[in-house]
Scaffold this motif. Structure first.
Motif, short mmCIF file in Angstrom:
data_model
loop_
_atom_site.label_atom_id
_atom_site.label_comp_id
_atom_site.label_asym_id
_atom_site.label_seq_id
_atom_site.Cartn_x
_atom_site.Cartn_y
_atom_site.Cartn_z
N GLN A 50 0.79 -1.22 0.00
CA GLN A 50 0.00 0.00 0.00
C GLN A 50 0.83 1.28 0.00
O GLN A 50 0.33 2.31 -0.39
N VAL A 51 2.06 1.18 0.46
CA VAL A 51 2.85 2.40 0.49
C VAL A 51 3.98 2.34 -0.54
O VAL A 51 4.05 3.17 -1.44
N ASP A 52 4.81 1.30 -0.46
CA ASP A 52 5.95 1.22 -1.39
C ASP A 52 5.50 1.09 -2.84
O ASP A 52 6.00 1.77 -3.72
N GLN A 53 4.54 0.18 -3.05
CA GLN A 53 4.13 -0.06 -4.43
C GLN A 53 2.87 0.70 -4.79
O GLN A 53 2.29 0.48 -5.85
N ALA A 54 2.44 1.57 -3.90
CA ALA A 54 1.16 2.24 -4.11
C ALA A 54 1.09 2.94 -5.45
O ALA A 54 0.10 2.84 -6.16
N ASP A 55 2.18 3.63 -5.80
CA ASP A 55 2.14 4.39 -7.05
C ASP A 55 1.85 3.48 -8.22
O ASP A 55 1.01 3.77 -9.07
N GLN A 56 2.56 2.37 -8.23
CA GLN A 56 2.38 1.44 -9.33
C GLN A 56 0.94 0.92 -9.40
O GLN A 56 0.30 0.93 -10.45
N PHE A 57 0.42 0.49 -8.23
CA PHE A 57 -0.93 -0.07 -8.23
C PHE A 57 -1.98 1.00 -8.48
O PHE A 57 -2.97 0.76 -9.14
N ARG A 58 -1.72 2.18 -7.91
CA ARG A 58 -2.69 3.25 -8.11
C ARG A 58 -2.78 3.58 -9.60
O ARG A 58 -3.85 3.82 -10.14
N MET A 59 -1.63 3.51 -10.25
CA MET A 59 -1.62 3.76 -11.68
C MET A 59 -2.41 2.66 -12.40
O MET A 59 -3.25 2.93 -13.25
N LEU A 60 -2.13 1.45 -11.97
CA LEU A 60 -2.86 0.33 -12.57
C LEU A 60 -4.35 0.54 -12.41
O LEU A 60 -5.15 0.26 -13.29
N ALA A 61 -4.71 1.02 -11.25
CA ALA A 61 -6.12 1.08 -10.92
C ALA A 61 -6.80 2.32 -11.45
O ALA A 61 -7.99 2.34 -11.64
N GLU A 62 -6.03 3.38 -11.65
CA GLU A 62 -6.72 4.64 -11.91
C GLU A 62 -6.37 5.30 -13.23
O GLU A 62 -6.96 5.01 -14.26
N GLU A 63 -5.36 6.19 -13.21
CA GLU A 63 -5.12 6.99 -14.41
C GLU A 63 -4.99 6.13 -15.66
O GLU A 63 -5.62 6.37 -16.67
N ASN A 64 -4.16 5.13 -15.55
CA ASN A 64 -4.06 4.19 -16.65
C ASN A 64 -4.51 2.84 -16.18
O ASN A 64 -3.72 1.96 -15.91
N ARG A 65 -5.77 2.70 -16.06
CA ARG A 65 -6.28 1.45 -15.53
C ARG A 65 -5.96 0.31 -16.48
O ARG A 65 -6.13 0.41 -17.69
N ILE A 66 -5.48 -0.73 -15.92
CA ILE A 66 -5.19 -1.87 -16.77
C ILE A 66 -6.35 -2.84 -16.70
O ILE A 66 -6.74 -3.26 -15.62
N ASN A 67 -6.91 -3.07 -17.83
CA ASN A 67 -8.04 -4.00 -17.85
C ASN A 67 -7.61 -5.31 -18.45
O ASN A 67 -6.82 -5.35 -19.39
N ILE A 68 -8.19 -6.33 -17.92
CA ILE A 68 -8.00 -7.62 -18.57
C ILE A 68 -9.23 -7.82 -19.43
O ILE A 68 -10.36 -7.80 -18.93
N ARG A 69 -9.02 -7.92 -20.70
CA ARG A 69 -10.17 -8.15 -21.59
C ARG A 69 -10.10 -9.59 -22.07
O ARG A 69 -9.04 -10.06 -22.48
N ILE A 70 -11.23 -10.20 -22.04
CA ILE A 70 -11.27 -11.58 -22.52
C ILE A 70 -11.46 -11.55 -24.03
O ILE A 70 -12.27 -10.79 -24.55
N ILE A 71 -10.65 -12.33 -24.72
CA ILE A 71 -10.84 -12.42 -26.17
C ILE A 71 -11.68 -13.66 -26.44
O ILE A 71 -11.23 -14.78 -26.20
N PRO A 72 -12.89 -13.46 -26.90
CA PRO A 72 -13.71 -14.64 -27.15
C PRO A 72 -13.14 -15.44 -28.32
O PRO A 72 -12.72 -14.85 -29.32
N PRO A 73 -13.09 -16.74 -28.20
CA PRO A 73 -12.57 -17.55 -29.30
C PRO A 73 -13.63 -17.65 -30.40
O PRO A 73 -14.81 -17.47 -30.13
N ALA A 74 -13.16 -17.90 -31.62
CA ALA A 74 -14.12 -18.10 -32.71
C ALA A 74 -14.78 -19.46 -32.49
O ALA A 74 -14.11 -20.44 -32.20
N ARG A 75 -16.09 -19.48 -32.59
CA ARG A 75 -16.80 -20.74 -32.39
C ARG A 75 -16.50 -21.69 -33.54
O ARG A 75 -16.32 -21.25 -34.68
N GLY A 76 -16.41 -22.96 -33.25
CA GLY A 76 -16.17 -23.95 -34.28
C GLY A 76 -17.28 -23.93 -35.33
O GLY A 76 -18.41 -23.62 -35.03
N GLU A 77 -16.92 -24.23 -36.57
CA GLU A 77 -17.93 -24.24 -37.62
C GLU A 77 -18.39 -25.68 -37.85
O GLU A 77 -17.72 -26.63 -37.46
N VAL A 78 -19.54 -25.79 -38.49
CA VAL A 78 -20.08 -27.13 -38.72
C VAL A 78 -20.26 -27.35 -40.21
O VAL A 78 -20.73 -26.47 -40.93
#
Lengths: 647, 379
Positions: free
Chosen positions: A41-69
């Protein structure tokens, strides 16, 4: 009991010592927790705060292409096509109404759709993207991109949407996909993260649902850096998912389309199966529906039209329907008697038009009676009394056991929804479910596939295939997954006397090819393609004595729901069976008039691998058939031109 | 029995007992629970429903329960220890047969008005049982093999049942609390050394058995260990919790974002934000100051219990109080380690703060016992 004081005091000192040790350890651990807290919370706060706020890092799920038939020849049956949509994130949009208004000025929005999107945005978490417009054109999409600065929280997205090029022809086989519902999620113990993507599509019924695991694939993930308005600044890293597996079905698309078109005017089901491998080359049910309607969410008007229809277009009758098999069951009764050695094929029974059992009169369909009949004649003319007599000799347990060996009363393992088990009644079963004793009349009814006996068209087709091959063939629908051939269920020999089977096949041949056979009108005259079969007409009502007296038994005089079911099973060519076929026309009247002609047409189509030569039909039918084929050609997709959406 | 060994000069009776209660401890408990109410109010988006209000009611009920338990003389509790242990054990067996399945594990018995988690109850009754056992056992015998195996069985029986549910977190807590109590009672060092050595052996076996036919843990438990060791290996699946909770914690900074201003923990990044992961909300909204305050409160609760225990000359009372303090310590230590990425995610709530009925009531019952020991200490 009093303890020595010294002992007690020593003990207390020891407890104190140990408590001090343990307490010290606890304090140390608490110190470690505090240090960790400080580190995060203190030493790494800047890094995490950045992750969380100004440049929030999002994990986006990439949906796979569904198999064709694909069908057995590689014709696409279910594909993914790119589709463009506009999504909006409530959190980033700020004033929702304002942004919505500005968006409406740029592109045309469907009011229903926007209303739904608004409701969804209110309901779901503010950072989740919600689709505002689906299936938008490329022009609209570019307009949104150009106006991006004025539209905070709005992003154009490219996705894949499911298309069924063959439309209604494969509705019952493939089923359809649809957005994940809360109901779907509730059913799963540990749902895939993918399912949490709003409007992620999963198989709802049919092969799409049953082969969901193979078709879905694995989701990938990307970590993206987004700025304060939620716009993606850059992608940090990505891990690709695995696309879903492609499936190849055993079905022949062109044949399926033909069969579907051939039965389109009826409430019916028709199945063609390879007698050796068990491959289902066509499995049709009519009326049908367009699965493409379901992909994007069907309108309630369309949906009600489908559910209110008395011909039940949504039901896949070929596997879900259970009908009294009627006279198509006679082969089973006969085989039970033959295998038990209770009768010889040449033994005769006298049919006076009825048989009296336990004080009740059981009628033959032919009131005048058939006179003296042997096995071959009884099947050919579908004499009921002969089978009543057999049943009394064999008994219900043996008949049901024989039916099971031919695949009746068994839930066949095909990846379609709600496959029924049918019913092969036994004495125990009746006591268990009805609380009544089995009576001899029940056996008599069962002998001609009436009474409690129930079978699905799929089971009847399997029965025909097993009669034709003498092997325990089982149906197969998925040919391969990602090119890996799926093992066909092993077809071991049924272990029945080959002579008996041959007698049955010969009798079935006569049903179609003998002048006095019940299906003579639907014969094939090309010697290389001759078929053997059996008609069936199963009652869905009891004919009361009063009705019998009045003579009101003609089907045409009855309302549709009370007419007889028409059934036909066959295999062809007779001398070297390749295909087994079953046709059931709900309330179609007689098996010979309603079901057999359909069976002949689709058998010929299957054997010729396309339009059959007109010479295969008897001369007097040819004009009518030519006309019929011309009409059918106009309603189904032209062979080998595929991949185009019919809509 | 041991109580009679001392000359009891004065025992408070009637309502006067209230004056002799360990009031600082009661205050600390209330303050900690208060932090919990605040956090539950916040994660619900500034609303008393669905979590804060029932939690307040439960705490009030728990507080009354604590007072009632405290009013009953400690010698009564010692005499029912065996019975209480037997009942909890039977309930644990019953949950095997009649329990409801929640979150993939069989843990509850539905009593109609509340759901009882016998494994929670066992945490107290096990300590109670062991304290009574060591009080009864002449000190000279406590390190003899037979008299060591007996309490070990008392511990392993419930641990095995809880492990079957399956609830790895609680079974670890039971094992540690039971072992800790034996240590406090003064069982010889060598036993603990042997157990620790065996533990390492077992750990090796657990990892060796993976993928073989005699695999010792469920697949999902292995996956949790995997992602604990390397959270980035599966950022969407199991590692997701740890990564997200670290981000929430870290983004709190020194003083936090302010009450109800947390984004990470409230925006459904974490699925169990009101139970196991509630600490993230506190850490994000009140920062290091808030999180450290909670840790301090917890430490003070332990300190007050330990001081009360050591000042108590009755062996049963001091063992029981120390055991309860140890239990409480394990509770928050495991939860905090898990949330801060120091231990695998095992599903242990934060005591007095996380939303949950049985846990709260059982905890207050335990503190009631500690209070009773305090009130009725030999003077």
């Amino acid at each position: 009991m009093k303890r020595p004081r010294i002992d007690t005091e020593a003990n207390h000192r020891q407890i104190t010592r140990r408590a001090a040790l343990l307490g010290g350890a606890q304090l140390l651990f608490i110190g470690a927790l505090g240090a960790r807290m400080q580190f995060l919370q203190v030493d790494q706060a800047d890094q995490f705060r950045m992750l969380a706020e100004e440049n929030r890092i999002n994990i986006r799920i990439i949906p796979p292409a569904r198999g064709e038939v694909f069908d057995r020849n590689g014709i696409p049956l279910a594909r993914n096509v790119p589709s463009y949509r506009i999504v909006m994130v409530r959190e980033d949009a700020g004033d929702l109404d304002d942004v919505m208004e500005r968006l409406a000025a740029v592109v045309t929005l469907d009011p229903d759709e926007t209303e739904r999107a608004r409701a969804e945005m209110k309901r779901s978490a503010p950072f989740l993207p919600v689709t505002v417009a689906d299936e938008v054109t490329w022009q609209d999409l570019s307009r949104v991109s150009v106006n991006a600065p004025a539209l905070p929280g709005v992003t154009p997205e490219v996705g894949l949407s499911r298309v069924y090029p063959r439309g209604s022809d494969f509705a019952h086989v493939l089923g359809y996909v649809g957005p994940v519902s809360d109901y779907d999620l509730d059913k799963l113990e540990d749902p895939d993260q993918l399912l949490r993507i709003p409007r992620f599509q999963i198989g709802k019924v049919g092969v799409e649902a049953k082969a969901e695991t193979a078709l879905r694939g694995k989701g990938g993930a990307k970590r993206v850096e987004v700025n304060a308005t939620g716009r993606v600044m850059r992608e940090l890293d990505r891990r690709e998912g695995t696309p879903g597996s492609d499936l190849q079905l055993t079905v022949d698309a062109d044949l399926q389309s033909y069969v579907q078109a051939r039965i389109a005017d009826e409430s019916a089901s028709a199945i063609i199966m390879d007698v050796r491998s068990g491959d289902l080359v066509a499995i049709a049910s009519a009326p049908t529906f367009d699965p493409n309607l379901f992909v994007r969410g069907i309108s309630s008007r369309d949906y009600n039209a489908l559910t209110d229809n008395k011909y039940r277009p949504l039901a896949s009758k070929s596997v879900q329907g259970a009908y009294p098999p009627g006279s198509t069951f006679k082969m089973i009764t006969a085989m039970a008697a033959l295998e038990e050695g209770l009768i010889g094929p040449d033994d005769t029974v006298y049919c006076p038009g009825h048989l009296e059992v336990a004080g009740r009169k059981f009628h033959c369909w032919k009131r005048a009676g058939h006179g003296w009949v042997d096995l071959q004649n009884s099947l050919k003319q579908s004499c009921d009394v002969y089978y009543y007599d057999l049943a009394l000799k064999v008994g219900i347990e043996k008949i049901s056991a024989m039916a099971n060996r031919f695949g009746l009363g068994e839930r066949h393992d095909v990846p379609m929804s709600a496959v029924v088990q049918g019913l092969t009644p036994t004495k125990d079963w009746k006591v268990r479910t009805h609380g009544q004793d089995w009576v001899i009349g029940d056996t008599v009814n069962a002998s001609i596939g009436q009474g409690y006996m129930l079978a699905s068209p799929l089971q009847l087709c399997v029965m025909a295939a097993r009669l034709a091959s003498g092997n325990a063939v089982s149906p197969r629908l998925i040919k391969n997954i990602d090119g890996i051939e799926q093992p066909a269920p092993e077809a071991v020999s049924l272990g029945m006397n080959e002579n008996n089977l041959r007698k049955m096949r010969r009798a079935m041949f006569d049903v179609v090819n003998d002048r006095r056979g019940t299906a003579y009108g639907s014969r094939i005259i090309d010697d290389a393609m001759r078929m053997a079969g059996k008609t069936g007409t199963s009652q869905v009502r009891n004919i009361s004595a009063a009705e019998r007296a009045r003579g009101v038994t003609r089907n045409q005089d009855l309302p549709w729901e009370r007419r007889d079911h028409a059934l036909f099973v066959n295999f062809a060519p007779y001398d070297n069976p390749k295909y087994a076929v079953s046709v059931v026309v709900e309330h179609g009247g007689g098996g010979s008039t309603a079901a057999a002609p359909i069976a002949r047409d689709i058998t010929l189509q299957a054997l010729s691998g396309g339009e059959p030569p007109i010479e295969a039909y008897p001369t007097k039918d040819r004009d009518r058939i030519t006309e019929q084929q011309r009409a059918l050609r106009s309603v189904r997709p032209v062979a080998n031109v595929s991949g185009k959406n019919q809509a | 029995m041991s109580y009679l060994e001392y000359t009891v000069k004065y025992v408070p009776v009637g309502p006067r007992k209230l004056l002799y209660l360990n009031w600082p401890l009661a205050l600390l408990l209330t303050a900690t629970a208060g932090i919990g109410f605040l956090m539950l109010y916040s994660v619900a988006g500034g609303s008393f429903t669905p979590w804060a209000e029932p939690q307040i009611k439960r705490f009030a009920l728990g507080f009354v329960l604590m007072l009632m338990v405290a009013m009953v003389p400690i010698w009564f509790w010692r005499s029912v220890a065996g019975f209480a242990y037997a009942v909890s054990l039977m309930l644990l067996v019953a949950v095997e047969f009649f329990g409801s399945v929640g979150m993939g594990a069989q843990r509850w018995i539905d009593l109609g008005f509340m759901r009882l988690q016998p494994s929670e109850l066992m945490k107290v009754t096990l300590v109670l049982m062991l304290a009574a056992y060591y009080d009864w056992l002449p000190p000279a015998r406590k390190s003899r093999l037979f008299w060591v195996i007996l309490p070990v069985l008392l511990i392993l029986l419930p641990v095995a049942l809880v492990l079957r549910q399956p609830d790895l977190g609680t079974s670890i807590l039971l094992l540690a609390a039971g072992g800790g109590l034996m240590f406090l009672a003064g069982v010889h060092w060598a036993y603990f050394a042997a157990v620790i050595a065996a533990g390492f052996g077992l750990l090796t076996a657990v990892f060796q058995s993976r993928g073989t036919s005699w695999q010792l843990l469920e697949d999902y438990q292995y996956r949790r260990i995997d992602t604990f060791l390397d959270p980035s290996s599966d950022p969407l699946g199991a590692g997701y919790h740890i990564t997200q909770s670290k981000i929430a914690l870290g983004s709190g900074g020194w003083t936090g974002r302010g009450f109800m201003q947390g984004t990470q923990s409230r925006l459904n990044f974490l699925p169990e934000k009101h139970t196991d992961f509630i600490f993230t909300t506190l850490a994000e909204e009140f920062g290091f100051v808030g999180a450290f305050s909670l840790l301090t409160l917890y430490t003070l609760i332990i300190v007050f219990c330990v001081v009360s225990a050591l000042a108590n000359k009755d062996r049963f009372s001091s063992l029981l109080t120390l055991g309860i303090a140890l239990n409480f310590f394990l509770f928050f230590a495991v939860n905090m380690s898990m949330v801060m990425g120091l231990a695998p995610v095992v599903g242990v709530p934060l005591p007095l703060v996380s939303y949950g009925g049985s846990a709260m009531l059982v905890l207050m019952l335990a503190f009631g016992l500690a209070q009773s020991a305090h009130v009725h200490r030999p003077r």
